[in-house]
Design a protein around this motif. Sequence first.
Motif, PDB file in Angstrom:
ATOM      1  N   GLY A   1       0.728  -1.389  -0.013  1.00  0.00           N
ATOM      2  CA  GLY A   1      -0.047  -0.040  -0.088  1.00  0.00           C
ATOM      3  C   GLY A   1       1.029   1.270   0.064  1.00  0.00           C
ATOM      4  O   GLY A   1       1.731   1.334   0.825  1.00  0.00           O
ATOM      5  N   GLY A   2       0.616   2.064  -0.725  1.00  0.00           N
ATOM      6  CA  GLY A   2       1.055   3.391  -0.935  1.00  0.00           C
ATOM      7  C   GLY A   2       2.298   3.516  -2.057  1.00  0.00           C
ATOM      8  O   GLY A   2       2.644   4.845  -2.453  1.00  0.00           O
ATOM      9  N   THR A   3       2.276   2.427  -2.798  1.00  0.00           N
ATOM     10  CA  THR A   3       3.030   2.364  -4.029  1.00  0.00           C
ATOM     11  C   THR A   3       2.361   2.805  -5.067  1.00  0.00           C
ATOM     12  O   THR A   3       0.900   2.813  -5.174  1.00  0.00           O
ATOM     13  N   ARG A   4       2.824   3.272  -6.186  1.00  0.00           N
ATOM     14  CA  ARG A   4       2.035   3.850  -7.359  1.00  0.00           C
ATOM     15  C   ARG A   4       2.156   2.760  -8.362  1.00  0.00           C
ATOM     16  O   ARG A   4       3.434   2.314  -9.124  1.00  0.00           O
ATOM     17  N   VAL A   5       1.108   2.627  -9.208  1.00  0.00           N
ATOM     18  CA  VAL A   5       1.189   1.867 -10.418  1.00  0.00           C
ATOM     19  C   VAL A   5       1.579   2.774 -11.847  1.00  0.00           C
ATOM     20  O   VAL A   5       1.016   3.730 -11.821  1.00  0.00           O
ATOM     21  N   LEU A   6       2.491   2.322 -12.427  1.00  0.00           N
ATOM     22  CA  LEU A   6       2.897   3.332 -13.683  1.00  0.00           C
ATOM     23  C   LEU A   6       2.006   3.025 -14.845  1.00  0.00           C
ATOM     24  O   LEU A   6       2.083   3.855 -15.932  1.00  0.00           O
ATOM     25  N   SER A   7       1.899   1.640 -15.036  1.00  0.00           N
ATOM     26  CA  SER A   7       1.566   1.262 -16.391  1.00  0.00           C
ATOM     27  C   SER A   7       0.347   0.112 -16.000  1.00  0.00           C
ATOM     28  O   SER A   7       0.407  -0.809 -15.222  1.00  0.00           O
TER      29      SER A   7
END
Length: 723
Positions: A212-218
């Motif tokens: 949680g807190g990480t970002r999906v880039l694609s």
Amino acid sequence: MNTSSPVLDRPQPAGHDAASSPAPTRRAFGWTQLVGALPGALRKLNPAELWRSPVMFLVWVGAALTTAIAIAEPFLGGPQNSGGTPVPAGFTWGIAVWLWLTVLFANLAESVAEGRGKAQAQALRTTRTATVAHRVRAYDAATDAAATAAATDDVASSELALDDVVVVSAGELIPGDGDVIWGIATVDESAITGESAPVVRESGGDRSAVTGGTRVLSDRIVVRITSQPGQTFVDRMIALVEGANRQRTPNEIALGILLASLSIVFVIVVLTLNPIASYAASPVSIPVLVALLVCLIPTTIGALLSAIGIAGMDRLVQHNVLAMSGRAVEAAGDVTTLLLDKTGTITYGNRRASAFVALTGVDGDELARAAVLSSLADPTPEGVSIVELAATQGVAPAAPEGSTPVPFTAQTRMSGLDLADGTQVRKGAASAVLAWLEAEGQPVAPQPRAELLQFTDAIAQSGGTPLVVATLDPRTGGVPLGAVHLKDVVKEGLAERFTQLRAMGIRTVMITGDNPLTARAIAAEAGVDDFLAEATPEDKLALIQREQAGGALVAMTGDGTNDAPALAQADVGVAMNTGTSAAKEAGNMVDLDSDPTKLIDIVRIGKQLLITRGALTTFSLANDIAKYFAIIPAMFMGVFPGLAALNLMQLHSPASAVTSAIIFNAIIIIVLIPLALKGVAYRPASASQILGRNLLIYGLGGVIAPFVGIKLIDLVVSLLPGF
């Protein structure tokens, strides 16, 4: 991977090369940290906080008692003589002040160590922003995930519960810890790991866990939540790096009991001094007895013990390793057996084709062409390297029209291509390819079979991996064409590191799924002590249990669900952050960089923690011996002239001797805080060599330092009126 940058730094800007940039350094101790830790140290003066440390609680009691006596002295006719000599005005207040400073300095050591963790935790808290989660109303794994995930409700991430299913698209933050159950995406985890390079997360493998807190880039993924609100990985990291949940380790508890026992012994000794002095008509005042007690009990290690433990966990955090308990850090220092995966740990893991070895009568280009055709449906690094090797030899065929690729499967252990005319091309393990030909009614003749096995054995014995290439033509039959030599390169410098581990009494075992011949060659090149070939999860678990039954402490790394039983069984189980949730739950450490070679650094940090604690304990006990020779002769020399022979320091007066000793006792804590936080420099050596070095440096140094320090302080104190 960036294996040395401190975790929890601010996210790096796009394009930042974390692997090439130097790791930020920070001082182990400075005035800024000291001032910042002061409020916390003052709060810890509460006796409810201090009782956990019997030594420092005893100092607190002595300080409180001396303060009460100092307040009462004006009403009792002023300071009383001690040991037959007059006590200068302000003496009792001076002792009280330095006793309080002793407690304060001890609290500062712990507060500085905790403050470093709190600064890191504050950076982590920025990742716990409230995010909107697209929760799937009714997820059905049996049907198309994209269709069942279409109907969603937008809820706050704090409302998510265990086993909820959410959809996360490109540009969105992952709302909670979970496992990818559908899809594949690149994820930016720099807020957690400090590594700017995105990572791939996909369903159905060992790289399915997301934080949680990480970002999906694609792309777009479907995630099943695996943690309750407030119990996420980030929440646990914050609590652990702050030290709020740090439980004292068994060694700390044992050492604390020893220190408390020594303190009780010295209390009894000090209490017997006054009757002896009173018998000689020279009673010793209570402030002097308290000062004597504080100087003789092991206050130095008692003050630094907690800080040493916190700093040990902090050093792991600086290496991007999160220890779930202090016990795990200590266990790392006592490890006697290291289990290391071959791929990615001992070798680079990117096996590449290095040569085509054709059988007698087979053209080399024909073998290369067949190897390329069989690799067109093989997206692995091995398959790609075969195509690249053939291209360097001028062979680059395209898949003929109407051909059907045959992907690799664990059951067949082969990949290949079925041509439109019925010809089949296969590439895979020798046993699998030969069994395929036999199943197709085309057994290999003894002579080419023997030659082929001779080639594959030679490749395996050299540390490579052989892949056999064969064709099956419906008109001419099936024949093997030769083998492809795959090489897995051993990492530079590992042999030297394993030699150092051997000198420390640590046995290294390489674990691999390769055949015994390949495993033996790699093990010999890397310099490990033993290996386990064709290892299954059950084999790993059985090996750990056998080692532990023999009295060994075992450490291992893992990232998959099938590694979870072995990680849970190992004394030190290091789970990769890229691994599954099951692996991270089973281990007692998590490597945020997912670098399996970090295990060697973890062992070094664990040993440094134990060595630091042992060194400072030795120094503290040696200090007590020297302070005994400083105070006792000066106090009773007037009553017992024979003690003059022990007055080696020639201190100015009994009052100055007691005052100088109590000042030194407080100051030495501040002096040693940087060493407690940074740790004693670790050099690979046997236990007897380390013990000898500690006794020489810290034992002898602990005896000499008080003689020098107390004498210098006495020269200054003797200038004060009345001393």
